[in-house]
Design an enzyme around this catalytic site. Structure first.
Site, PDB file in Angstrom:
ATOM      1  N   GLU A 128       0.821  -1.207   0.000  1.00 42.49           N
ATOM      2  CA  GLU A 128       0.000   0.000   0.000  1.00 42.49           C
ATOM      3  C   GLU A 128       0.862   1.266   0.000  1.00 42.49           C
ATOM      4  OE1 GLU A 128      -3.016  -0.049  -0.619  1.00 42.49           O
ATOM      5  OE2 GLU A 128      -3.871  -1.950   0.069  1.00 42.49           O
ATOM      6  N   ARG A 138       0.860   3.808  -3.235  1.00 46.20           N
ATOM      7  CA  ARG A 138       0.243   5.120  -2.989  1.00 46.20           C
ATOM      8  C   ARG A 138       1.296   6.196  -2.734  1.00 46.20           C
ATOM      9  NH1 ARG A 138      -5.511   3.808  -0.074  1.00 46.20           N
ATOM     10  NH2 ARG A 138      -5.527   1.595  -0.516  1.00 46.20           N
ATOM     11  N   ASP A 172      -5.196  -9.836  -8.157  1.00 43.79           N
ATOM     12  CA  ASP A 172      -5.492  -8.934  -9.278  1.00 43.79           C
ATOM     13  C   ASP A 172      -4.292  -8.257  -9.933  1.00 43.79           C
ATOM     14  OD1 ASP A 172      -5.156  -7.532  -6.894  1.00 43.79           O
ATOM     15  OD2 ASP A 172      -6.952  -6.293  -7.092  1.00 43.79           O
ATOM     16  N   GLU A 202     -11.885   0.879 -10.403  1.00 43.91           N
ATOM     17  CA  GLU A 202     -11.514  -0.039 -11.498  1.00 43.91           C
ATOM     18  C   GLU A 202     -12.350   0.102 -12.770  1.00 43.91           C
ATOM     19  OE1 GLU A 202     -11.778  -0.966  -8.311  1.00 43.91           O
ATOM     20  OE2 GLU A 202      -9.666  -1.269  -7.830  1.00 43.91           O
TER      21      GLU A 202
HETATM   22  C1  DMJ Z   1      -6.174   0.677  -4.969  1.00 44.49           C
HETATM   23  O1  DMJ Z   1      -5.404   0.865  -3.862  1.00 44.49           O
HETATM   24  C2  DMJ Z   1      -5.430   0.009  -6.066  1.00 44.49           C
HETATM   25  O2  DMJ Z   1      -6.092   0.187  -7.257  1.00 44.49           O
HETATM   26  C3  DMJ Z   1      -5.236  -1.452  -5.823  1.00 44.49           C
HETATM   27  O3  DMJ Z   1      -4.626  -2.089  -6.895  1.00 44.49           O
HETATM   28  C4  DMJ Z   1      -6.557  -2.111  -5.556  1.00 44.49           C
HETATM   29  N1  DMJ Z   1      -7.296  -1.454  -4.551  1.00 44.49           N
HETATM   30  C5  DMJ Z   1      -7.422  -0.026  -4.576  1.00 44.49           C
HETATM   31  C6  DMJ Z   1      -8.584   0.508  -5.370  1.00 44.49           C
HETATM   32  O4  DMJ Z   1      -9.677  -0.251  -5.417  1.00 44.49           O
END
Ligand code: DMJ
Length: 673
Positions: free
Chosen positions: A304, A308, A437, A573
């Site tokens: 994270e 970010r 994912d 998404e």
């Molecule tokens: C974000 O932090 C990123 O896109 C991550 O890959 C998946 N979750 C969240 C958004 O849904």
């Protein structure tokens, strides 16, 4: 030579060279006479008194000295000439610096170094900074000036001239050099078949740069203005009630802390830049400069904080050219490195960035597959910018290791990996949703980032998409929507996370980069499904998870929602994929779908006093049950992708030059198309 003793001892021996200058010769006999004629006569007399050998030796000495004099004069002349030329060159270079500063600062391509930091990276200071002009983007009428930018050349014409000259210089340089060297490594400009992940290549100038810069900026439209308004509203809530904290709690007018690092502010920096919000950006920049401190005894999640914080800082650095953001990126990047000190080199999930220690979650020694394989774009870019290979090495090693692992099912990976053994665990469950994912997303994106040479990444990506087609695709009833389900120990489940809606965009991006055309077909089918996950729901907002109906039942839609899954976290998404689809097809329906979604966010998640909130129940328009939390990705991703989706300017983050990380932070493609 002075030898009074030899003079007194009678005639000198002929084989002994001696020039006797006794006091009488110096002052003359009978008094001091220093007339020119006397001196000439006296010298001549002396000369006559010398033997032939002595005279020859003296003549030889004079001749020798004369020759030496001539030689040293010539070479001194050369040195002097080169010194003079050099100082002229230096003067010229100094005169050119302002132009370089104007054209180069930042944006994109150039792996720019923070100018103030040569001491930290001595090997880099030897490098010639790449001469890649910076084309500033963003709405023309809201253009932001880079905070530390040289503004001496202001007109477009002057800028263009500077760019042209730099491009010319670069061409000459390129033809002169058959090889390029970067950080001491010598690299063939045309990459060979050597495993590319071990190489770090020098970025090149985007080929369409000149043409691009000549284009008139595309004016922003009504829908984009609506996104700006939404962003400002969200930002107002954050600023009023959560400034400098991780997330806004818009209903209770307070904040929540996750890492205590101003997550929303950092995630939103490049969005402000792209939207052209100058004032907000400057204010946020001040906070980063004065208040963002990573030297804190706090546990952060590696994934994270990479996507970010590190991603956000790197992309803001590229867009703004402001070295502050690179400095901060280096700082957090270094502090995250202890995560890789594990027996298998598969990183731990958590790092204490103040103490420099790392650990897995308390209940397991596993890490999540998506997490350890979706930090690569950022660390690789950090290596490229700093010249320090350790970041790239650490993350490349993870990818290489995962490439060789058994336990995959036609390219599909399990969700967990053990940090001790390095093996997959909890085998037999395959999803493109949570915990797996972005593994798939980053296979493709790393391949693009690195110039499409890292074949293992491409192989793994292509195989995985075949695995998706073979095991996870089904069609729903009654609308026959193609969706991506899950496989658990051989049993298919018609469950699809909203997270999976990144896939149409990724497939389209792959097709745009020359991969199988049927990937684009699949993308078109899947984005329709993702849209239906919104359209078939009472609020017009998608839940976190849907279950598709495989059998037609009277009065039933394709999409079923379980009570535990009916929340919406303002996730990006679907909007992300709509953006890619619109960019690559130009089909306006994608913009219209996005517009509907924005309106529904405004209708059901907007908090009047500022900010947006996640909701608990997308099926209840009269009471969607606000959760009192605005996730940082709403500003970092959702609104950014909305703005880009509504734009008709393909150069507003050109997808042949930038690759978005999984948190929507654009990073430069090293070898742009
Ligand atoms: C974000 O932090 C990123 O896109 C991550 O890959 C998946 N979750 C969240 C958004 O849904």
């Amino acid at each position: 030579m002075y030898s009074g003793a030899a003079a007194a001892a009678g005639p000198p021996r002929r084989d002994f060279i001696s020039v006797a200058l006794g006091p009488e010769e110096a002052i003359g006999v009978g008094g001091y006479n220093n007339s020119k004629a006397w001196r000439r006569r006296s010298c001549w007399r002396k000369w006559k008194q010398l033997s032939r050998l002595q005279r020859s030796v003296i003549l030889f000495l004079f001749a020798f000295l004369a020759v030496c004099g001539v030689i040293s004069y010539t070479s001194m002349g050369e040195t002097w000439k080169s010194i003079t030329n050099k100082s002229l060159d230096d003067q010229r270079t100094e005169q050119e610096i302002p132009r370089l500063k104007l054209a180069n600062p930042a944006v994109l391509p150039a792996p720019q170094k923070a100018d103030a930091n040569h001491g930290d990276y001595p090997e880099l200071s030897l490098q010639k900074p790449p001469k890649l002009p910076h084309v500033r983007r963003g709405p023309s009428n809201l253009q932001i000036k880079a905070p530390q930018r040289d503004t001496r050349l202001k007109t477009r014409h002057e800028t263009m001239r500077a760019v042209e000259e730099l491009v010319k210089e670069e061409k000459v340089e390129k033809t002169e050099k058959s090889i390029i060297s970067w950080r001491g490594a010598v690299i063939e400009p045309d990459q060979s078949t050597e495993p590319p992940s071990s190489k770090i290549t020098e970025p090149e100038k985007p080929s369409s740069l000149e043409a691009e810069d000549q284009k008139e900026p595309v004016p922003i439209n009504e829908r984009q203005l609506a996104v700006i308004e939404a962003f400002r509203h969200a930002w107002k809530g954050y600023k009023d009630f959560a400034w400098g904290h991780d997330e806004l709690k818009p209903l209770s007018k307070s904040y929540s802390e996750w890492f205590g690092l101003g997550l929303t502010l950092i995630d939103a920096l490049d969005t402000m830049w792209i939207l052209g919000l100058k004032e907000e950006f400057e204010e946020a920049r001040k906070w980063v400069a004065n208040d963002l401190v990573f030297d804190k005894n706090v546990d952060v999640n590696l994934f994270e904080s990479t996507i970010r914080i590190l991603g956000g800082l790197l992309s803001t650095y590229h867009l703004s050219g402001d070295s502050l953001f690179l400095e901060k990126a280096k700082d957090i990047g270094n502090r995250l490195m202890p995560a890789f000190k594990t027996p298998s080199k598969i990183p731990y999930s958590d790092v204490n960035i103040g103490r420099g220690t790392a650990h897995p979650p308390r209940w397991t020694s596993d890490s999540t597959v998506a997490e350890v394989t979706s930090i690569q774009l950022e660390f690789r870019e950090l290596s490229r910018l700093t010249g320090d290979e350790k970041f790239q090495k650490a993350v490349d090693e993870v990818m290489k290791h995962v490439h060789t692992l058994s336990g995959k099912n036609d390219g599909l990976v399990p969700m967990f990996i053990n940090t001790n053994s390095g093996q997959f665990t909890h085998l037999g469950v395959y999803t493109l949703g949570a915990r797996a994912d972005s593994y798939y997303e980053y296979l493709l994106k790393q391949w693009i980032q690195g110039g499409k040479k890292e074949n293992e990444l491409l192989e793994d990506y292509m195989r995985a998409i075949e695995g998706v087609k073979k095991h996870l695709l089904q069609r729903s009833e009654p609308k026959k929507l193609t969706f991506v389900g899950e496989l658990a120990h051989g049993h298919f489940s018609a469950k699809m996370d909203h997270l999976v809606c990144f896939l149409p965009g990724t497939l389209a991006l792959g097709a745009h980069n020359g991969l199988a055309a049927d990937h684009m077909k699949l993308a078109e089918t899947l984005i329709e499904t993702c849209y239906q996950m919104y359209a078939q729901v009472e609020t017009g907002l998608s839940p976190e998870i849907v279950h598709f109906n495989l059998h037609a039942q009277k009065g039933h839609k394709d999409v079923e929602i379980k009570p535990a899954d009916r929340h919406n976290l303002l996730r990006p998404e679907t909007v992300e994929s709509l953006f890619y689809m619109y960019r690559f097809t130009g089909d306006k329906k994608y913009q219209d779908w996005g517009w509907e979604i924005l309106q529904n966010f405004n209708r059901y998640t907007r908090v009047p006093t500022g900010g947006y909130t996640s909701i608990n129940n997308v099926q209840n328009p009269s009471n969607p049950e606000p959760r009192d939390k605005m996730e940082s990705f709403f500003l970092g991703e959702t609104l950014k992708y909305m703005f880009l989706l509504f734009s008709d300017d393909i150069d507003l983050i050109n997808l042949d030059k930038y690759i978005f990380n999984t948190e929507a932070h654009p990073l430069p493609i090293w070898v742009p198309a």
